[in-house]
Design a protein around this motif. Structure first.
Motif, PDB file in Angstrom:
ATOM      1  N   PHE A  42      19.513 -20.194 -11.233  1.00 44.76           N
ATOM      2  CA  PHE A  42      20.664 -19.918 -12.092  1.00 44.76           C
ATOM      3  C   PHE A  42      20.439 -18.665 -12.934  1.00 44.76           C
ATOM      4  O   PHE A  42      21.353 -17.862 -13.128  1.00 44.76           O
ATOM      5  CB  PHE A  42      20.972 -21.110 -13.004  1.00 44.76           C
ATOM      6  CG  PHE A  42      21.660 -22.247 -12.309  1.00 44.76           C
ATOM      7  CD1 PHE A  42      22.683 -22.034 -11.394  1.00 44.76           C
ATOM      8  CD2 PHE A  42      21.291 -23.560 -12.577  1.00 44.76           C
ATOM      9  CE1 PHE A  42      23.313 -23.077 -10.756  1.00 44.76           C
ATOM     10  CE2 PHE A  42      21.917 -24.622 -11.933  1.00 44.76           C
ATOM     11  CZ  PHE A  42      22.928 -24.376 -11.031  1.00 44.76           C
ATOM     12  N   ARG A  43      19.209 -18.489 -13.450  1.00 43.69           N
ATOM     13  CA  ARG A  43      18.892 -17.307 -14.247  1.00 43.69           C
ATOM     14  C   ARG A  43      19.052 -16.044 -13.396  1.00 43.69           C
ATOM     15  O   ARG A  43      19.595 -15.042 -13.848  1.00 43.69           O
ATOM     16  CB  ARG A  43      17.474 -17.423 -14.808  1.00 43.69           C
ATOM     17  CG  ARG A  43      17.094 -16.336 -15.759  1.00 43.69           C
ATOM     18  CD  ARG A  43      15.751 -16.569 -16.456  1.00 43.69           C
ATOM     19  NE  ARG A  43      14.692 -17.007 -15.566  1.00 43.69           N
ATOM     20  CZ  ARG A  43      14.087 -18.189 -15.621  1.00 43.69           C
ATOM     21  NH1 ARG A  43      14.443 -19.065 -16.527  1.00 43.69           N
ATOM     22  NH2 ARG A  43      13.121 -18.490 -14.778  1.00 43.69           N
ATOM     23  N   PHE A  44      18.606 -16.069 -12.134  1.00 44.43           N
ATOM     24  CA  PHE A  44      18.754 -14.930 -11.237  1.00 44.43           C
ATOM     25  C   PHE A  44      20.227 -14.600 -11.021  1.00 44.43           C
ATOM     26  O   PHE A  44      20.645 -13.451 -11.133  1.00 44.43           O
ATOM     27  CB  PHE A  44      18.076 -15.204  -9.893  1.00 44.43           C
ATOM     28  CG  PHE A  44      18.450 -14.211  -8.832  1.00 44.43           C
ATOM     29  CD1 PHE A  44      17.923 -12.929  -8.852  1.00 44.43           C
ATOM     30  CD2 PHE A  44      19.345 -14.540  -7.829  1.00 44.43           C
ATOM     31  CE1 PHE A  44      18.274 -12.002  -7.879  1.00 44.43           C
ATOM     32  CE2 PHE A  44      19.700 -13.622  -6.853  1.00 44.43           C
ATOM     33  CZ  PHE A  44      19.169 -12.349  -6.884  1.00 44.43           C
ATOM     34  N   PHE A  45      21.038 -15.628 -10.689  1.00 40.47           N
ATOM     35  CA  PHE A  45      22.457 -15.378 -10.426  1.00 40.47           C
ATOM     36  C   PHE A  45      23.177 -14.891 -11.679  1.00 40.47           C
ATOM     37  O   PHE A  45      24.035 -14.006 -11.608  1.00 40.47           O
ATOM     38  CB  PHE A  45      23.129 -16.621  -9.840  1.00 40.47           C
ATOM     39  CG  PHE A  45      22.648 -16.932  -8.450  1.00 40.47           C
ATOM     40  CD1 PHE A  45      22.730 -15.989  -7.434  1.00 40.47           C
ATOM     41  CD2 PHE A  45      22.096 -18.167  -8.162  1.00 40.47           C
ATOM     42  CE1 PHE A  45      22.278 -16.265  -6.155  1.00 40.47           C
ATOM     43  CE2 PHE A  45      21.635 -18.452  -6.885  1.00 40.47           C
ATOM     44  CZ  PHE A  45      21.729 -17.503  -5.878  1.00 40.47           C
ATOM     45  N   ARG A  46      22.822 -15.429 -12.828  1.00 35.88           N
ATOM     46  CA  ARG A  46      23.443 -14.999 -14.083  1.00 35.88           C
ATOM     47  C   ARG A  46      23.081 -13.533 -14.377  1.00 35.88           C
ATOM     48  O   ARG A  46      23.943 -12.721 -14.700  1.00 35.88           O
ATOM     49  CB  ARG A  46      23.007 -15.925 -15.217  1.00 35.88           C
ATOM     50  CG  ARG A  46      23.737 -15.697 -16.515  1.00 35.88           C
ATOM     51  CD  ARG A  46      23.407 -16.742 -17.580  1.00 35.88           C
ATOM     52  NE  ARG A  46      21.984 -16.994 -17.739  1.00 35.88           N
ATOM     53  CZ  ARG A  46      21.372 -18.137 -17.400  1.00 35.88           C
ATOM     54  NH1 ARG A  46      22.064 -19.141 -16.903  1.00 35.88           N
ATOM     55  NH2 ARG A  46      20.078 -18.289 -17.583  1.00 35.88           N
ATOM     56  N   ARG A  47      21.793 -13.186 -14.268  1.00 37.04           N
ATOM     57  CA  ARG A  47      21.366 -11.802 -14.516  1.00 37.04           C
ATOM     58  C   ARG A  47      22.012 -10.836 -13.529  1.00 37.04           C
ATOM     59  O   ARG A  47      22.425  -9.735 -13.904  1.00 37.04           O
ATOM     60  CB  ARG A  47      19.847 -11.690 -14.410  1.00 37.04           C
ATOM     61  CG  ARG A  47      19.107 -12.266 -15.570  1.00 37.04           C
ATOM     62  CD  ARG A  47      17.616 -12.134 -15.363  1.00 37.04           C
ATOM     63  NE  ARG A  47      16.870 -12.761 -16.446  1.00 37.04           N
ATOM     64  CZ  ARG A  47      15.573 -12.974 -16.421  1.00 37.04           C
ATOM     65  NH1 ARG A  47      14.857 -12.607 -15.364  1.00 37.04           N
ATOM     66  NH2 ARG A  47      14.979 -13.557 -17.431  1.00 37.04           N
ATOM     67  N   THR A  48      22.074 -11.252 -12.265  1.00 37.49           N
ATOM     68  CA  THR A  48      22.675 -10.389 -11.250  1.00 37.49           C
ATOM     69  C   THR A  48      24.154 -10.168 -11.539  1.00 37.49           C
ATOM     70  O   THR A  48      24.657  -9.036 -11.453  1.00 37.49           O
ATOM     71  CB  THR A  48      22.477 -10.995  -9.848  1.00 37.49           C
ATOM     72  OG1 THR A  48      21.066 -11.112  -9.604  1.00 37.49           O
ATOM     73  CG2 THR A  48      23.107 -10.150  -8.773  1.00 37.49           C
ATOM     74  N   ALA A  49      24.863 -11.230 -11.892  1.00 42.75           N
ATOM     75  CA  ALA A  49      26.295 -11.101 -12.186  1.00 42.75           C
ATOM     76  C   ALA A  49      26.533 -10.195 -13.389  1.00 42.75           C
ATOM     77  O   ALA A  49      27.409  -9.315 -13.346  1.00 42.75           O
ATOM     78  CB  ALA A  49      26.904 -12.482 -12.434  1.00 42.75           C
ATOM     79  N   VAL A  50      25.759 -10.369 -14.444  1.00 44.84           N
ATOM     80  CA  VAL A  50      25.927  -9.529 -15.634  1.00 44.84           C
ATOM     81  C   VAL A  50      25.583  -8.076 -15.313  1.00 44.84           C
ATOM     82  O   VAL A  50      26.308  -7.148 -15.701  1.00 44.84           O
ATOM     83  CB  VAL A  50      25.061 -10.061 -16.806  1.00 44.84           C
ATOM     84  CG1 VAL A  50      24.991  -9.056 -17.945  1.00 44.84           C
ATOM     85  CG2 VAL A  50      25.614 -11.381 -17.309  1.00 44.84           C
ATOM     86  N   THR A  51      24.505  -7.873 -14.584  1.00 44.82           N
ATOM     87  CA  THR A  51      24.089  -6.510 -14.226  1.00 44.82           C
ATOM     88  C   THR A  51      25.152  -5.814 -13.387  1.00 44.82           C
ATOM     89  O   THR A  51      25.512  -4.657 -13.653  1.00 44.82           O
ATOM     90  CB  THR A  51      22.754  -6.542 -13.462  1.00 44.82           C
ATOM     91  OG1 THR A  51      21.767  -7.142 -14.307  1.00 44.82           O
ATOM     92  CG2 THR A  51      22.308  -5.155 -13.062  1.00 44.82           C
ATOM     93  N   LEU A  52      25.662  -6.507 -12.377  1.00 42.82           N
ATOM     94  CA  LEU A  52      26.682  -5.898 -11.523  1.00 42.82           C
ATOM     95  C   LEU A  52      27.981  -5.662 -12.286  1.00 42.82           C
ATOM     96  O   LEU A  52      28.658  -4.644 -12.070  1.00 42.82           O
ATOM     97  CB  LEU A  52      26.920  -6.762 -10.290  1.00 42.82           C
ATOM     98  CG  LEU A  52      25.734  -6.848  -9.317  1.00 42.82           C
ATOM     99  CD1 LEU A  52      26.060  -7.772  -8.155  1.00 42.82           C
ATOM    100  CD2 LEU A  52      25.323  -5.468  -8.833  1.00 42.82           C
ATOM    101  N   LEU A  84      20.980   2.824  -9.673  1.00 44.52           N
ATOM    102  CA  LEU A  84      19.531   2.665  -9.484  1.00 44.52           C
ATOM    103  C   LEU A  84      18.950   1.675 -10.503  1.00 44.52           C
ATOM    104  O   LEU A  84      18.126   0.826 -10.155  1.00 44.52           O
ATOM    105  CB  LEU A  84      18.821   4.010  -9.584  1.00 44.52           C
ATOM    106  CG  LEU A  84      18.943   4.927  -8.373  1.00 44.52           C
ATOM    107  CD1 LEU A  84      18.287   6.278  -8.651  1.00 44.52           C
ATOM    108  CD2 LEU A  84      18.320   4.272  -7.147  1.00 44.52           C
ATOM    109  N   VAL A  85      19.385   1.787 -11.754  1.00 43.34           N
ATOM    110  CA  VAL A  85      18.927   0.850 -12.790  1.00 43.34           C
ATOM    111  C   VAL A  85      19.408  -0.564 -12.458  1.00 43.34           C
ATOM    112  O   VAL A  85      18.649  -1.532 -12.567  1.00 43.34           O
ATOM    113  CB  VAL A  85      19.394   1.298 -14.192  1.00 43.34           C
ATOM    114  CG1 VAL A  85      19.155   0.214 -15.228  1.00 43.34           C
ATOM    115  CG2 VAL A  85      18.696   2.584 -14.599  1.00 43.34           C
ATOM    116  N   ALA A  86      20.657  -0.703 -12.047  1.00 46.31           N
ATOM    117  CA  ALA A  86      21.188  -2.021 -11.679  1.00 46.31           C
ATOM    118  C   ALA A  86      20.380  -2.613 -10.520  1.00 46.31           C
ATOM    119  O   ALA A  86      20.029  -3.796 -10.525  1.00 46.31           O
ATOM    120  CB  ALA A  86      22.663  -1.927 -11.312  1.00 46.31           C
TER     121      ALA A  86
END
Length: 181
Positions: A42-52, A84-86
């Motif tokens: 869940f932490r991975f999906f949350r971070r990925t969604a916020v980053t994108l 690149l940062v994302a």
């Protein structure tokens, strides 16, 4: 893995360089810590969604600025840096998630004190930790007892593991058990 000294002497329990008075130890037990796999995903999906979402928002803003300047400003370099940062954030989050997903359960010998502190020793050998409970309890009952043992200790990140239920009770009436949500 590295080894750690677990010893009892002069009414103290030493776990590595930390000393615990035997009279303050209230509980000695072993248990298995399970990795927090669901939370890691869940932490991975949350971070990925916020980053994108942030990267997409910055991309849209950069394109709006370029269109407002009638194409005179170049935002290509900025967009490259943003993505690149994302990408780096997503890869870092994925590495963090897979380190938890691949982590095995850990066997733990825990010693709780009458205060807020707890000593924990992890090992790949559950039987060795189970065999240590009785000598520690006997040392608590017999302050003159002494022993020393080396334990091959695994180094784990406690944030990646469940330690069991956390119970906070306020007030003293009507408490009937632990509620799980």
């Amino acid at each position: 893995m590295h080894s750690i000294d677990l010893r009892v002497g002069k009414r103290l329990l030493w776990v590595g360089g930390a000393a615990y008075p035997l009279q303050n130890i209230t509980r000695v037990y072993t248990f298995t810590m399970q990795p927090r796999r669901k939370e890691a995903a869940f932490r991975f999906f949350r971070r990925t969604a916020v980053t994108l979402a942030v990267a997409l928002g910055l991309t849209i803003t950069a394109e709006l600025v370029r269109m407002a300047d009638r194409g005179e400003s170049s935002t290509n370099g900025l967009l490259t840096v943003i993505w690149l940062v994302a990408g780096a954030v997503v890869v870092s989050s994925a590495v963090s998630m897979f380190s938890v997903l691949g982590a095995p359960p850990q066997y733990v010998l825990a010693m709780e004190t009458s205060g807020p502190s707890i000593a924990m020793v992890t090992s790949a050998d559950a039987r060795q930790l189970d065999r240590l409970v009785e000598p520690i309890v006997q040392a608590i009952e017999n302050p003159e007892a002494e022993f020393q043992v080396k334990v091959e200790q695994l180094v784990v990140n406690p944030n990646n593991y469940y330690f069991g239920d956390n119970v906070n009770m306020y007030g003293g009436s009507g408490n009937v058990g632990v509620g799980h949500s």
